[in-house]
Design a protein around this motif. Sequence first.
Motif, PDB file in Angstrom:
ATOM      1  N   THR A 180       0.724  -1.115   0.129  1.00 10.26           N
ATOM      2  CA  THR A 180       0.042   0.053  -0.043  1.00 10.26           C
ATOM      3  C   THR A 180       0.845   1.220   0.119  1.00 10.26           C
ATOM      4  O   THR A 180       0.684   2.284  -0.610  1.00 10.26           O
ATOM      5  N   VAL A 181       1.914   1.239   0.799  1.00  7.82           N
ATOM      6  CA  VAL A 181       2.811   2.239   0.910  1.00  7.82           C
ATOM      7  C   VAL A 181       3.355   2.565  -0.499  1.00  7.82           C
ATOM      8  O   VAL A 181       3.542   4.009  -0.893  1.00  7.82           O
ATOM      9  N   ARG A 182       3.668   1.598  -1.062  1.00 10.10           N
ATOM     10  CA  ARG A 182       4.567   1.677  -2.502  1.00 10.10           C
ATOM     11  C   ARG A 182       3.641   2.297  -3.547  1.00 10.10           C
ATOM     12  O   ARG A 182       3.584   3.322  -4.184  1.00 10.10           O
ATOM     13  N   ARG A 183       2.313   1.893  -3.464  1.00  8.45           N
ATOM     14  CA  ARG A 183       1.161   2.573  -4.601  1.00  8.45           C
ATOM     15  C   ARG A 183       0.884   4.143  -3.975  1.00  8.45           C
ATOM     16  O   ARG A 183       0.794   5.027  -5.018  1.00  8.45           O
ATOM     17  N   GLU A 184       0.769   4.144  -2.861  1.00  6.19           N
ATOM     18  CA  GLU A 184       0.268   5.697  -2.337  1.00  6.19           C
ATOM     19  C   GLU A 184       1.400   6.639  -2.588  1.00  6.19           C
ATOM     20  O   GLU A 184       1.433   7.992  -2.991  1.00  6.19           O
ATOM     21  N   ALA A 185       2.777   6.215  -2.413  1.00  5.36           N
ATOM     22  CA  ALA A 185       3.754   6.976  -2.648  1.00  5.36           C
ATOM     23  C   ALA A 185       4.138   7.378  -4.239  1.00  5.36           C
ATOM     24  O   ALA A 185       4.596   8.281  -4.586  1.00  5.36           O
ATOM     25  N   ALA A 186       3.742   6.162  -4.942  1.00 15.01           N
ATOM     26  CA  ALA A 186       3.618   6.184  -6.587  1.00 15.01           C
ATOM     27  C   ALA A 186       2.966   7.511  -6.867  1.00 15.01           C
ATOM     28  O   ALA A 186       3.156   8.267  -7.940  1.00 15.01           O
ATOM     29  N   LEU A 187       1.825   7.693  -6.293  1.00 20.32           N
ATOM     30  CA  LEU A 187       1.027   8.866  -6.768  1.00 20.32           C
ATOM     31  C   LEU A 187       1.539  10.100  -6.565  1.00 20.32           C
ATOM     32  O   LEU A 187       1.450  10.938  -7.603  1.00 20.32           O
ATOM     33  N   PHE A 188       2.298  10.313  -5.564  1.00 18.69           N
ATOM     34  CA  PHE A 188       3.050  11.768  -5.205  1.00 18.69           C
ATOM     35  C   PHE A 188       4.157  11.982  -6.225  1.00 18.69           C
ATOM     36  O   PHE A 188       4.613  13.156  -6.366  1.00 18.69           O
TER      37      PHE A 188
END
Length: 575
Positions: A171-179
Amino acid sequence: MIRLEVSMKTAVLLTGIALLSGTCFAQLTPEQKSLDFQHLAGLYAKQYAPYEWKLGTYGFDLLNLVPWLRRIGESKSDLEFYEISQEYVNSLRDAHTSYYLPSDFTAFLGFTVDSYDGRYLIDAIDTSRIAKGTLPSELAIGDELVWLDDRGPGDWVKVFSGFRPVPNPLTVRREAALFVTYRIQQYLPRAHEIGENAVIWVRHRSGQYHVHVVPWEKTGRPLVSAGLSPTPKFSGHVAAASPGEEEEIPPYMQVLRPLRTWRMLSPRQALTTGDARPVFNLPPGFVQRLGRAQLDSFFSGTYASEGVRIGFVRIPSFQPSSKFQALAQFSSEMTFLQANTDALVIDIMGNPGGDGCYTQDLLQRLIPYQFQMIGGEIRPTRELLIAFRAAIDGAKLSRAPNYEIAILEAVFGDIEGAYRENRGRTGSVSLCSVTPNIDPLLDRNGNPSAYSKPLLVLTDELSGSAADAFAAVIQDARRGRTFGIRTVGAGGSVNGPFYAGFYTGGFASVTGSLLVRTVPATTRDFPVSQYIENIGVRPDIEVDYMTEENLLKRGRPFVDAFTRSVVESVRGAGR
């Protein structure tokens, strides 16, 4: 994946906090920063329910302020103070707890990327930017972002991962990818420290590389400094607040609302939720039923595979605009599907949660026998005791139904006992019924009316909070199998947002309880536990949607895989 023509209008929901304050360059004094940080720490010391769990699991002691106050005292700017405060809260690795900056500033490149097979591929494009000439027309879904300004997207993800407190690394990787292409200062203190344009290097699906200069589309006013004496005004809730339903809740039951709010705040989910459609295309021959009308709370339909009639229902959120209407619609759909299908697929991928009691109501329509609902271990405070005493008195004066008074008295008794014994949490408390044993719904003839045929539940790394709980109950009740990827692990109720310091104007949300499942979960990376927090729900059948093939084929391999699983279940049940 997502339609950014709509998502740009949704950007206001992402910021959540509107500030009426000037851009002031005066810095706070060390004393002011120290006072505000202690205010923030005091908020968690008093109200944070999973304190002992985090201390035992990660070794993080939120009450040990010595190193943090030292860093606060040495901080050179207000932005550095915000970064330290975020790091402190994010050390809890809790999807319900966040520290938000009082800023509405965002910057967007016009497309988003996500991690597919370990590569950062473009999965959504704002087509209006192409029409305006501010985004290259050569960009296409599936193109790989190789470089942005001075580093690759993987390095950007490493930088931004520290700003998301989510326990699940996927989840962290996917949310950080948005940024990488969407900078939101509410989460990223230095989001505004960018140029007017970004230089991107893209590898197209043809194999060719192109370099483009793309302007940042900026909205809002960047927060540069809190100033010596700011006067922030809070004019709205952060998007993770409480379930929004039309039905009026009696005043005496409002005390339970925060404890029943099982919803996480996720910037990526804020982009994708609201559209009831699944992220994948259903097979040819799929007949859609719900999901066309604006008031539909679900997306549903039927299709056939190898002679098996399969029903499909997507639950995009456990926070409907009208709980009464949503339940009536779901009940009607279950009646139809019971009579016209051989198995059912429930899709909760990307579901950020919502109302815990609404979640229980939906489960009653899917489990045709008695089951145990998720309970909550509550952080006892004197304020809660006073609020529950007043609520019980109000319920009796209002001549409330006996079962509502019984729920209030039962929860109050557990909180009072834990408070008197100086315990950090109560035992597991039933929050939506007098007992955790939930009987099946019955029709007019006294027969169970819930859907009773084989069931498959789709989960992913963005299924959180009430979606975590929904999948856990399905597993614990042995009602069906879960299919996909480990859920977020957001196992609690969320309180707030609260002011987290007068001088700095920040806000914080706090986890007020820990959700407890019936059957302990055994995993490789955590001790055996009944908690959902951090652990999440591990799927019975692990299949990852986040592959390049699924992106380019609109999820066809994924759909084929869960369809095969359903067909096998039906044939196995018939033996």
